[in-house]
Design a protein around this motif. Structure first.
Motif, PDB file in Angstrom:
ATOM      1  N   ALA A  80       0.801  -1.124  -0.090  1.00 29.07           N
ATOM      2  CA  ALA A  80       0.054   0.044  -0.162  1.00 29.07           C
ATOM      3  C   ALA A  80       0.890   1.103   0.173  1.00 29.07           C
ATOM      4  N   SER A  81       0.132   2.197  -0.478  1.00 30.65           N
ATOM      5  CA  SER A  81       0.894   3.662  -0.489  1.00 30.65           C
ATOM      6  C   SER A  81      -0.081   4.609   0.122  1.00 30.65           C
ATOM      7  N   GLY A  82       0.393   5.736   0.573  1.00 30.51           N
ATOM      8  CA  GLY A  82      -0.416   6.728   0.832  1.00 30.51           C
ATOM      9  C   GLY A  82       0.072   8.085   1.995  1.00 30.51           C
ATOM     10  N   ARG A  83      -1.044   8.561   2.431  1.00 41.59           N
ATOM     11  CA  ARG A  83      -0.235   9.651   3.286  1.00 41.59           C
ATOM     12  C   ARG A  83      -1.395   9.867   4.137  1.00 41.59           C
ATOM     13  N   GLN A  84      -0.860  10.358   5.386  1.00 34.50           N
ATOM     14  CA  GLN A  84      -1.854  10.415   6.895  1.00 34.50           C
ATOM     15  C   GLN A  84      -2.779   9.567   6.908  1.00 34.50           C
ATOM     16  N   ALA A  85      -2.445   8.327   6.915  1.00 33.74           N
ATOM     17  CA  ALA A  85      -3.078   6.937   6.988  1.00 33.74           C
ATOM     18  C   ALA A  85      -4.069   6.705   5.898  1.00 33.74           C
ATOM     19  N   GLU A  86      -4.453   7.526   5.045  1.00 27.86           N
ATOM     20  CA  GLU A  86      -5.156   7.114   4.013  1.00 27.86           C
ATOM     21  C   GLU A  86      -4.475   6.239   2.835  1.00 27.86           C
ATOM     22  N   ALA A  87      -4.824   5.014   2.789  1.00 30.58           N
ATOM     23  CA  ALA A  87      -3.743   4.089   2.085  1.00 30.58           C
ATOM     24  C   ALA A  87      -4.723   3.420   0.888  1.00 30.58           C
ATOM     25  N   PHE A  88      -3.664   3.373  -0.018  1.00 32.31           N
ATOM     26  CA  PHE A  88      -4.202   2.752  -1.472  1.00 32.31           C
ATOM     27  C   PHE A  88      -3.353   1.358  -1.630  1.00 32.31           C
ATOM     28  N   PHE A  89      -4.304   0.323  -2.131  1.00 35.75           N
ATOM     29  CA  PHE A  89      -3.525  -0.991  -1.901  1.00 35.75           C
ATOM     30  C   PHE A  89      -3.368  -1.350  -3.294  1.00 35.75           C
ATOM     31  N   GLY A  90      -2.330  -2.226  -3.518  1.00 33.16           N
ATOM     32  CA  GLY A  90      -2.058  -3.131  -4.871  1.00 33.16           C
ATOM     33  C   GLY A  90      -3.147  -4.456  -4.807  1.00 33.16           C
ATOM     34  N   GLN A  91      -3.131  -5.001  -5.901  1.00 31.93           N
ATOM     35  CA  GLN A  91      -3.606  -6.270  -6.077  1.00 31.93           C
ATOM     36  C   GLN A  91      -3.644  -7.538  -5.220  1.00 31.93           C
ATOM     37  N   GLY A  92      -2.178  -7.595  -4.657  1.00 33.56           N
ATOM     38  CA  GLY A  92      -1.880  -8.486  -3.815  1.00 33.56           C
ATOM     39  C   GLY A  92      -0.981  -9.581  -4.457  1.00 33.56           C
ATOM     40  N   THR A  93      -0.156 -10.332  -3.896  1.00 29.76           N
ATOM     41  CA  THR A  93       0.467 -11.310  -4.269  1.00 29.76           C
ATOM     42  C   THR A  93       0.315 -12.578  -3.479  1.00 29.76           C
ATOM     43  N   ARG A  94      -0.023 -13.609  -3.933  1.00 24.62           N
ATOM     44  CA  ARG A  94      -0.447 -14.743  -3.231  1.00 24.62           C
ATOM     45  C   ARG A  94       0.901 -15.443  -3.382  1.00 24.62           C
ATOM     46  N   LEU A  95       1.723 -15.767  -2.247  1.00 24.65           N
ATOM     47  CA  LEU A  95       2.745 -16.629  -2.455  1.00 24.65           C
ATOM     48  C   LEU A  95       2.703 -17.877  -1.930  1.00 24.65           C
TER      49      LEU A  95
END
Lengths: 110, 114
Positions: free
Chosen positions: A92-107
């Motif tokens: 995830a990336s963001g600022r001031q706690a508002e986060a934007f997520f990637g699609q995820g990697t299932r390992l």
């Protein structure tokens, strides 16, 4: 639209391998995060970074390291993969706690 | 300790009926609260947030959430559920001591039946 891109959707690795999970964001965010998601445990923070070359341990950093050489890229490294690291990994990336997520990697570690 | 609780692992509701997904929190100071949704094999998508102001917050896809300070709750609601709302929902609160971090609940699976 904010975009957080994780390099792989699915990965299968062998026990003992060194594993790199890559994440790139295009919104010039200072903060980037790596979480792992396991059923019944929710999201647990592994590491986060608030600037280039800066990193802080989250709640479960053991067995992991990170690298942030450029602002847009945050890499998660499993130094020697083990079966208990089989999980969904979310960047995830963001600022001031508002986060934007990637699609995820299932390992999966076998 | 700061925490978020989602007391229900799963919520089942019939299509067209109202739905509620519960969340309670424990932080010092004024909370910043969030709801995220996760569809199968996807990352989390932001739904809505409460920072200050009106206790009823409206978000994406017709969802809303009600902040209740006395009950330390932030329940997610929708007046009429759709089958496509079936997903995993996470409540989160901003860490008071490190305001760039979020603390997540364990998630609630919403199943909407036709």
């Amino acid at each position: 639209d904010v975009k957080v891109t994780q390099s792989s959707r699915y990965l299968v690795k062998r026990t003992g391998e060194k594993v790199f999970l890559e994440c790139v964001q295009d919104m010039d965010h200072e903060n980037m995060f790596w979480y792992r998601q396991d059923p019944g445990l929710g999201l647990r923070l592994i590491y986060f970074s608030y600037d280039v070359k800066m990193k802080e341990k989250g709640d479960i950093p053991e067995g992991y390291s990170v690298s942030r050489e450029k602002k847009e890229r945050f890499s998660l490294i499993l130094e020697s993969a083990s079966t208990n690291q089989t999980s969904m990994y979310l960047c995830a990336s963001g600022r001031q706690a508002e986060a934007f997520f990637g699609q995820g990697t299932r390992l999966t570690v076998v | 300790a700061q925490s978020v609780a989602q007391p229900e692992d799963q919520v089942n509701v019939a299509e067209g009926n109202p739905l509620t997904v519960k969340c309670t929190y424990s932080v010092s100071g004024n909370p910043y609260l969030f709801w995220y949704v996760q569809y199968p094999n996807r990352g989390l998508q932001f739904l809505l947030k409460y920072i200050t102001g009106d206790n009823l917050v409206k978000g994406s896809y017709g969802f809303e959430a009600e902040f209740n300070k006395s009950q330390t709750s932030f329940h997610l609601k929708k007046p009429s559920a759709l089958v496509s709302d079936s997903a995993l929902y996470f409540c989160a609160v901003r860490d008071t001591y490190n305001t760039d971090k979020l603390i997540f609940g364990t998630g609630t699976r919403l199943q909407v039946f036709p």
